[in-house]
Design an enzyme around this catalytic site. Sequence first.
Site, PDB file in Angstrom:
ATOM      1  N   SER A 130      -2.916  -7.864   2.658  1.00 16.64           N
ATOM      2  CA  SER A 130      -3.196  -7.738   4.098  1.00 16.64           C
ATOM      3  C   SER A 130      -3.652  -9.082   4.661  1.00 16.64           C
ATOM      4  CB  SER A 130      -4.281  -6.690   4.339  1.00 16.64           C
ATOM      5  OG  SER A 130      -3.846  -5.432   3.912  1.00 16.64           O
ATOM      6  N   HIS A 156       0.843  -1.205   0.000  1.00 17.47           N
ATOM      7  CA  HIS A 156       0.000   0.000   0.000  1.00 17.47           C
ATOM      8  C   HIS A 156       0.880   1.258   0.000  1.00 17.47           C
ATOM      9  CE1 HIS A 156      -3.073  -2.644   2.300  1.00 17.47           C
ATOM     10  NE2 HIS A 156      -3.612  -2.416   1.130  1.00 17.47           N
ATOM     11  N   ARG A 199      -2.040  -5.833  -8.575  1.00 16.24           N
ATOM     12  CA  ARG A 199      -1.005  -6.865  -8.363  1.00 16.24           C
ATOM     13  C   ARG A 199      -1.061  -7.855  -9.519  1.00 16.24           C
ATOM     14  NH1 ARG A 199      -3.102  -7.541  -2.407  1.00 16.24           N
ATOM     15  NH2 ARG A 199      -4.915  -6.997  -3.651  1.00 16.24           N
ATOM     16  N   LYS A 216     -17.100  -7.331   6.187  1.00 10.31           N
ATOM     17  CA  LYS A 216     -15.801  -7.903   5.820  1.00 10.31           C
ATOM     18  C   LYS A 216     -15.093  -8.504   7.040  1.00 10.31           C
ATOM     19  CE  LYS A 216     -13.708  -6.528   1.540  1.00 10.31           C
ATOM     20  NZ  LYS A 216     -12.478  -6.011   0.946  1.00 10.31           N
TER      21      LYS A 216
HETATM   22  P1  ADP Z   1      -9.655  -3.791  -0.890  1.00 13.05           P
HETATM   23  O1  ADP Z   1     -10.475  -4.605   0.079  1.00 13.05           O
HETATM   24  O2  ADP Z   1     -10.340  -2.557  -1.375  1.00 13.05           O
HETATM   25  O3  ADP Z   1      -9.028  -4.565  -2.001  1.00 13.05           O
HETATM   26  P2  ADP Z   1      -6.978  -3.602   0.187  1.00 13.05           P
HETATM   27  O4  ADP Z   1      -6.523  -2.919   1.432  1.00 13.05           O
HETATM   28  O5  ADP Z   1      -6.759  -5.058   0.084  1.00 13.05           O
HETATM   29  O6  ADP Z   1      -8.500  -3.219   0.043  1.00 13.05           O
HETATM   30  O7  ADP Z   1      -6.311  -2.922  -1.069  1.00 13.05           O
HETATM   31  C1  ADP Z   1      -6.474  -1.541  -1.326  1.00 13.05           C
HETATM   32  C2  ADP Z   1      -5.813  -1.212  -2.647  1.00 13.05           C
HETATM   33  O8  ADP Z   1      -4.412  -1.405  -2.545  1.00 13.05           O
HETATM   34  C3  ADP Z   1      -6.274  -2.096  -3.819  1.00 13.05           C
HETATM   35  O9  ADP Z   1      -6.264  -1.310  -4.991  1.00 13.05           O
HETATM   36  C4  ADP Z   1      -5.213  -3.147  -3.893  1.00 13.05           C
HETATM   37  O10 ADP Z   1      -5.097  -3.688  -5.195  1.00 13.05           O
HETATM   38  C5  ADP Z   1      -3.980  -2.341  -3.519  1.00 13.05           C
HETATM   39  N1  ADP Z   1      -2.949  -3.181  -2.937  1.00 13.05           N
HETATM   40  C6  ADP Z   1      -3.041  -4.022  -1.902  1.00 13.05           C
HETATM   41  N2  ADP Z   1      -1.866  -4.671  -1.677  1.00 13.05           N
HETATM   42  C7  ADP Z   1      -1.018  -4.214  -2.628  1.00 13.05           C
HETATM   43  C8  ADP Z   1       0.346  -4.512  -2.981  1.00 13.05           C
HETATM   44  N3  ADP Z   1       1.041  -5.430  -2.322  1.00 13.05           N
HETATM   45  N4  ADP Z   1       0.899  -3.844  -4.020  1.00 13.05           N
HETATM   46  C9  ADP Z   1       0.156  -2.947  -4.714  1.00 13.05           C
HETATM   47  N5  ADP Z   1      -1.112  -2.631  -4.461  1.00 13.05           N
HETATM   48  C10 ADP Z   1      -1.708  -3.261  -3.439  1.00 13.05           C
END
Ligand code: ADP
Length: 161
Positions: free
Chosen positions: A129, A17, A91, A41
């Site tokens: 996460s 992130h 990703r 969630k």
């Molecule tokens: P959501 O439940 O909206 O997917 P996340 O916290 O999992 O929430 O992800 C938020 C954003 O950050 C999404 O666009 C996700 O693709 C991106 N993201 C999560 N992990 C990574 C990572 N390791 N590298 C790049 N982008 C990421």
Amino acid sequence: MKHAVYPGSFDPVTNGHLDIVERAIRIFDRLTIAVLTNPQKNPMFSTEDRMDMIREAVKPFHADIQVDAFHGLLVDYTGQIDASVIVRGLRAVSDFEFEFQISLMNRRLCPEIDTIYLMSAAEYTYLSSGLIREIAILGGDVSGLVPAVSARYLKQTASRS
Ligand code: ADP
């Protein structure tokens, strides 16, 4: 002034992130990181805790970054805070199908707001996460994958469960 919103669950915030945040602030003048409040969630951390972790993690960037929470339709929230762009990270191919659907739907709901995707850094492509939560609960080492503040919250929470 280009104002973008970076929405997500951030449960907890990871280095993947933060890599997206660091790159987004080079493109936009202002960035709002918006934590989705969605009890369905079943998040590990409360919205407040997730926001606190992000606030601490982005401090070293010294940029115009706000941390907020939202629920409901993302395009409505984006309009309310006067942002015109949604930033998301992409990703491996697994993200693509879902993100494509959402961005088309968001554009249909609000054509003035566009979504920009930043490709994940190679070293964080398989970082999520969810994976971090699992490793932490099982007592594994997450250093190097999350900021120190997330590691601290994970340790506290894992030791309680
Ligand atoms: P959501 O439940 O909206 O997917 P996340 O916290 O999992 O929430 O992800 C938020 C954003 O950050 C999404 O666009 C996700 O693709 C991106 N993201 C999560 N992990 C990574 C990572 N390791 N590298 C790049 N982008 C990421």
